[in-house]
Design an enzyme around this catalytic site. Structure first.
Site, PDB file in Angstrom:
ATOM      1  N   LYS A   1     -51.685  24.228-126.562  1.00 46.31           N
ATOM      2  CA  LYS A   1     -51.333  23.141-127.294  1.00 46.31           C
ATOM      3  C   LYS A   1     -52.098  23.216-128.710  1.00 46.31           C
ATOM      4  O   LYS A   1     -52.876  23.661-128.929  1.00 46.31           O
ATOM      5  CB  LYS A   1     -51.664  21.792-126.560  1.00 46.31           C
ATOM      6  CG  LYS A   1     -50.922  21.796-125.212  1.00 46.31           C
ATOM      7  CD  LYS A   1     -49.302  21.843-125.572  1.00 46.31           C
ATOM      8  CE  LYS A   1     -48.747  21.531-124.109  1.00 46.31           C
ATOM      9  NZ  LYS A   1     -48.218  22.568-123.100  1.00 46.31           N
TER      10      LYS A   1
HETATM   11  C1  LIG Z   1     -43.116  19.338-121.819  1.00 49.25           C
HETATM   12  C2  LIG Z   1     -44.300  19.361-120.866  1.00 49.25           C
HETATM   13  N1  LIG Z   1     -44.647  18.430-120.191  1.00 49.25           N
HETATM   14  C3  LIG Z   1     -45.794  18.290-119.502  1.00 49.25           C
HETATM   15  C4  LIG Z   1     -46.727  19.475-119.331  1.00 49.25           C
HETATM   16  C5  LIG Z   1     -47.801  19.259-118.528  1.00 49.25           C
HETATM   17  O1  LIG Z   1     -48.791  19.349-119.373  1.00 49.25           O
HETATM   18  P1  LIG Z   1     -50.531  19.779-118.506  1.00 49.25           P
HETATM   19  O2  LIG Z   1     -50.482  20.977-118.666  1.00 49.25           O
HETATM   20  O3  LIG Z   1     -51.586  19.221-119.868  1.00 49.25           O
HETATM   21  O4  LIG Z   1     -50.322  18.753-117.372  1.00 49.25           O
HETATM   22  C6  LIG Z   1     -46.339  20.556-120.181  1.00 49.25           C
HETATM   23  C7  LIG Z   1     -47.015  21.758-120.155  1.00 49.25           C
HETATM   24  O5  LIG Z   1     -47.169  22.658-120.958  1.00 49.25           O
HETATM   25  C8  LIG Z   1     -45.176  20.614-121.077  1.00 49.25           C
HETATM   26  O6  LIG Z   1     -44.634  21.439-121.805  1.00 49.25           O
END
Ligand SMILES: Cc1ncc(COP(=O)(O)O)c(C=O)c1O
Length: 381
Positions: free
Chosen positions: A186
């Site tokens: 990110k």
């Molecule tokens: C659109 C979206 N939502 C949720 C997530 C989940 O993020 P995390 O890995 O911080 O749980 C991601 C992860 O890349 C994502 O791309």
């Protein structure tokens, strides 16, 4: 020909500065590793950046979604609209709360939740999770339709730290409960991590306890010098706190966030400037000034086999990725999750054609030129 001596260009490569390393080292040596002052400081700094909303740092965006949905306290089986064009955790957070996702189609330009698909399904839904895909905010109509239909809204802003829309900054005052990701790829990372952001003090208080098993006192409150060790468990929460070792990395990155975002915009503008004259279409088609520019994503021309392009780029030492494989194409979703009225024709049209190019702070302008050159070659231009 590709120069075999050229170093690879990875799809994602986090920028870790000496300052980041120093910050983490300082916390490692401090004697306090888990959630404490660094986490509190990150929450305050992010809140300031977002315009004053309450920030509860957690272990992932997935956990933030889970907590926001738990707080809605919807009856089991309630239906939650989710764009089929997202990462699986958007929908799985609903499933883990006993809710039933309903997969909705997306807009062809942005691949964000389609306002018309939401309108067609709204009377069957109790809640919706709009995803600001690639850092581009969902259309205003999505919020209007959700409000008119009385739907609870939780915003998946995993790609959207730094995004603005008609309401101001995503996660700022006036936005719905918003879930951020600090995952390694990110635009701001703590390796793993995330935050739930809200203007609702009751949700913030719920999240502070829910992220720690439902306990009403965290480790710092219990173990700092002179503290009393007692706590109660008022509800069955989850284990999703963000340790200080990780929070300090996010703080260090936040301190240079505006500069990194400006560089990200420069890189994306360079890609567009080089490839658009060749007729290569980006998502969104026209650059969005409010976007956090999370992805450099193109739509391959019709008839091009994406696996050939990925293989050619890989042979030239360049990593690419696909965001996303739509949810209904995974076997569990196919067997267990319905789509809304009208199905998912836009997802089906774009699923085989999208390709994400490297976009990160370690890219040089020469790297962008090399990616462009190799992409042109892979497309036979
Ligand atoms: C659109 C979206 N939502 C949720 C997530 C989940 O993020 P995390 O890995 O911080 O749980 C991601 C992860 O890349 C994502 O791309």
């Amino acid at each position: 020909m590709t120069d075999a001596t050229e170093p690879p260009i990875l799809f994602a490569l986090p920028e870790i500065t000496d300052g980041d390393v120093d910050a983490v080292t300082r916390v490692l040596r401090s004697g306090w590793l888990t959630t404490g002052n660094e986490c509190t400081a990150l929450e305050a700094e992010l809140s300031e950046y977002l315009g004053g909303t309450e920030v509860v740092a957690v272990s992932s965006c997935t956990a933030a979604l889970d907590i926001a949905l738990a707080h809605l306290d919807l009856p089991r089986g309630s239906r939650v609209g989710v764009p089929a064009w997202t990462f699986v955790s958007t929908a799985l957070a609903a499933v883990h709360n006993g809710l039933q996702p309903v997969l909705l189609d997306v807009e062809p330009d942005t691949l964000n939740l389609s306002a018309s698909a939401l309108a067609a399904a709204a009377d069957q839904l109790d809640a919706v999770i709009p995803v600001h895909f690639g850092g581009v905010a969902v259309a205003r109509e999505v919020h209007d339709i959700a409000a008119d239909a009385g739907l609870a809204v939780v915003e998946d802003a995993a790609h959207a730290l730094g995004t603005s829309d008609h309401r101001g900054r995503i996660g700022g005052p006036g936005t719905s409960p918003t879930c951020l990701s600090f995952y390694a790829s990110k635009n701001l990372t703590s390796a793993e991590g995330g935050a739930l952001v809200t203007s609702d003090p009751a949700l913030a208080a719920f999240a502070r306890s829910y992220r720690l098993h439902g306990m009403d006192a965290d480790a710092w409150a219990r173990y700092r010098p002179g503290a009393t060790a007692g706590y109660d468990v008022a509800r069955p929460g989850i284990k999703a706190n963000l340790p200080d070792v990780l929070a300090t990395l996010a703080r260090s990155q936040l301190a240079r966030f505006d500069t990194s975002q400006a560089r990200r915009r420069e890189l994306l503008t360079a890609y567009r400037g080089a490839l658009e004259p060749d007729g290569i279409r980006f998502v969104p088609e026209v650059a969005d000034p409010g976007s956090a520019d999370h992805l450099a994503m193109i739509v391959l021309p019709e008839g091009v086999d994406r696996s050939d392009v990925v293989a050619a780029m890989s042979a030239a030492g360049i990593g690419t990725s696909v965001h996303f494989r739509p949810l209904h194409t995974f076997s569990w979703f196919e067997a267990n999750v319905a789509s809304g009225p009208g199905g998912l024709p836009v997802c089906d049209e774009f699923a085989p054609r999208v390709l994400s190019l490297p976009l990160h702070m370690n890219l040089t302008n020469d790297d962008v030129e090399r990616v462009v050159r190799e992409l042109r070659r892979a497309l036979g231009r």
